[in-house]
Design a protein around this motif. Sequence first.
Motif, short mmCIF file in Angstrom:
data_model
loop_
_atom_site.label_atom_id
_atom_site.label_comp_id
_atom_site.label_asym_id
_atom_site.label_seq_id
_atom_site.Cartn_x
_atom_site.Cartn_y
_atom_site.Cartn_z
N GLU A 75 0.84 -1.20 0.00
CA GLU A 75 0.00 0.00 0.00
C GLU A 75 0.88 1.25 0.00
N PHE A 76 0.36 2.34 -0.54
CA PHE A 76 1.09 3.61 -0.60
C PHE A 76 0.37 4.65 0.24
N TYR A 77 1.17 5.51 0.88
CA TYR A 77 0.58 6.60 1.66
C TYR A 77 1.65 7.67 1.89
N PRO A 78 1.21 8.93 2.03
CA PRO A 78 2.17 10.01 2.29
C PRO A 78 2.53 10.08 3.77
N CYS A 79 3.70 10.66 4.04
CA CYS A 79 4.17 10.80 5.41
C CYS A 79 4.90 12.14 5.52
N LYS A 80 4.58 12.92 6.54
CA LYS A 80 5.25 14.20 6.76
C LYS A 80 6.72 13.95 7.12
N PRO A 81 7.62 14.86 6.72
CA PRO A 81 9.05 14.64 6.91
C PRO A 81 9.47 14.43 8.37
N ASP A 82 8.86 15.16 9.31
CA ASP A 82 9.27 15.00 10.71
C ASP A 82 8.89 13.62 11.25
N ILE A 83 7.73 13.11 10.85
CA ILE A 83 7.32 11.77 11.27
C ILE A 83 8.21 10.72 10.62
N PHE A 84 8.52 10.92 9.33
CA PHE A 84 9.39 9.98 8.62
C PHE A 84 10.75 9.89 9.30
N GLU A 85 11.35 11.04 9.59
CA GLU A 85 12.68 11.07 10.21
C GLU A 85 12.68 10.43 11.60
N ALA A 86 11.58 10.56 12.33
CA ALA A 86 11.49 9.98 13.67
C ALA A 86 11.23 8.48 13.63
N THR A 87 10.74 7.98 12.51
CA THR A 87 10.30 6.59 12.42
C THR A 87 11.23 5.70 11.61
N TYR A 88 11.88 6.24 10.59
CA TYR A 88 12.65 5.41 9.66
C TYR A 88 14.10 5.82 9.60
N GLU A 89 14.95 4.88 9.20
CA GLU A 89 16.35 5.15 8.92
C GLU A 89 16.72 4.40 7.65
N ALA A 90 17.71 4.91 6.94
CA ALA A 90 18.12 4.29 5.68
C ALA A 90 18.66 2.88 5.93
N VAL A 91 18.42 2.01 4.98
CA VAL A 91 18.90 0.63 5.06
C VAL A 91 20.07 0.50 4.10
#
Length: 125
Positions: A75-91
Motif C-alpha cells: 500500500e502507498f501513503y504520504p508521510c510528513k518529513p518530521d514523522i518519517f525522520e522519527a520513524t525510519y532510517e536508511a537501510v
Amino acid sequence: MITPEKFRKKPVEIEAVHLTNGVAPDEVASWCGGRVAPHPEQNYTGGALVIEIDTLEGTMRAEPGDWIIKGVAGEFYPCKPDIFEATYEAVADRTVVICGNGNAEEIGQAVARSVRRARRGGDAA
C-alpha cells in the motif's frame, strides 16, 4: 478501568520516495498509482503540485517535502518529513557472497569479517 499494553514497531523495511524539487512528480505518481494535481492553495510557495493517492482511508495528498511510502502490504501513503525522520532510517543494501567449498567455521569467519567491514562503512564483499 483499562490498562493499555505497550508495543514496539517491528523492524520492517519499506520503500519510500522523498517528494522534492529533484524528483519528477509524474514518475512518483506512476510509481505509487497516484495522480499529479495542482496544489489546492493558490499562493502556496512550497511547490505548485501535489500527488493524490487513493488509500484505504480515502484520498490522501502528498505535498512538496513529504515522503511517499510503500508499506509492507504494497500500500502507498504520504508521510510528513518530521514523522518519517522519527520513524525510519536508511537501510544499507549489502549482500554477502560466499564462494568456495568452505566448512561452517570458515563461512562463519567470512560472515563475521563482512559484518565488521560493513559496520566500519567499508565494502562488504
